[in-house]
Design a protein around this motif. Sequence first.
Motif, PDB file in Angstrom:
ATOM      1  N   ASN A  35       0.823  -1.208   0.000  1.00  0.00           N
ATOM      2  CA  ASN A  35       0.000   0.000   0.000  1.00  0.00           C
ATOM      3  C   ASN A  35       0.858   1.259   0.000  1.00  0.00           C
ATOM      4  OD1 ASN A  35      -2.435  -1.363  -0.029  1.00  0.00           O
ATOM      5  ND2 ASN A  35      -2.637  -1.399   2.176  1.00  0.00           N
ATOM      6  N   THR A  41       3.795   1.667  -1.272  1.00  0.00           N
ATOM      7  CA  THR A  41       4.609   1.824  -2.471  1.00  0.00           C
ATOM      8  C   THR A  41       3.789   1.896  -3.761  1.00  0.00           C
ATOM      9  OG1 THR A  41       4.958  -0.569  -2.565  1.00  0.00           O
ATOM     10  CG2 THR A  41       6.639   0.740  -1.444  1.00  0.00           C
ATOM     11  N   LYS A  42       2.465   1.908  -3.636  1.00  0.00           N
ATOM     12  CA  LYS A  42       1.622   2.056  -4.827  1.00  0.00           C
ATOM     13  C   LYS A  42       1.839   3.429  -5.437  1.00  0.00           C
ATOM     14  CE  LYS A  42      -2.156  -1.047  -3.761  1.00  0.00           C
ATOM     15  NZ  LYS A  42      -3.562  -1.151  -3.352  1.00  0.00           N
ATOM     16  N   GLY A  43       1.914   3.436  -6.770  1.00  0.00           N
ATOM     17  CA  GLY A  43       2.013   4.715  -7.479  1.00  0.00           C
ATOM     18  C   GLY A  43       3.325   5.382  -7.250  1.00  0.00           C
TER      19      GLY A  43
END
Length: 160
Positions: free
Chosen positions: A156, A158-160
Amino acid sequence: MRTAKTLLSLVLIALLAAAAAVPVAQAAPPKRIVALTPFAANTLGGLGVTPVGIGATLGGKERFASNVRNVKRLTLSHPNGPNMEELALLNPQLVFSSQTWAKGAETMRDLDIKVVNADPANINQAYAVTRQIGKVVGKAAGAEALVAKMRKRIANATKG
């Protein structure tokens, strides 16, 4: 005579096979544990294990899980780690340490204290060390759940 020896041999073989089939009782997990690193202290807290002592680190109570914040603090100094007399008074069966305190680990072992290095250097090691701590304290399933939470939080973050 030969028949008696053969029969005796067969009985001995059967007894040895039966003894080998009996599971060996595993040692009970240690109850008196000290965690010198925040990682080990917080992992124990996440497993529901309250150590008898934790290493005092910079950042104070904010760096520890709420269920280990009020545990006795051990002042750490280079290169030994905790004061050995203070540690001995806690009578730990196990100390989770790090390579930083390797010199002190020798003294701890001389005091008949089991020492396990449990301070990961990267995230992949964090998963393995969490499992190691869980196994040592008899909470392997809980450690797997912690690893799953860690993976989810990292994914979560490290998303995007």
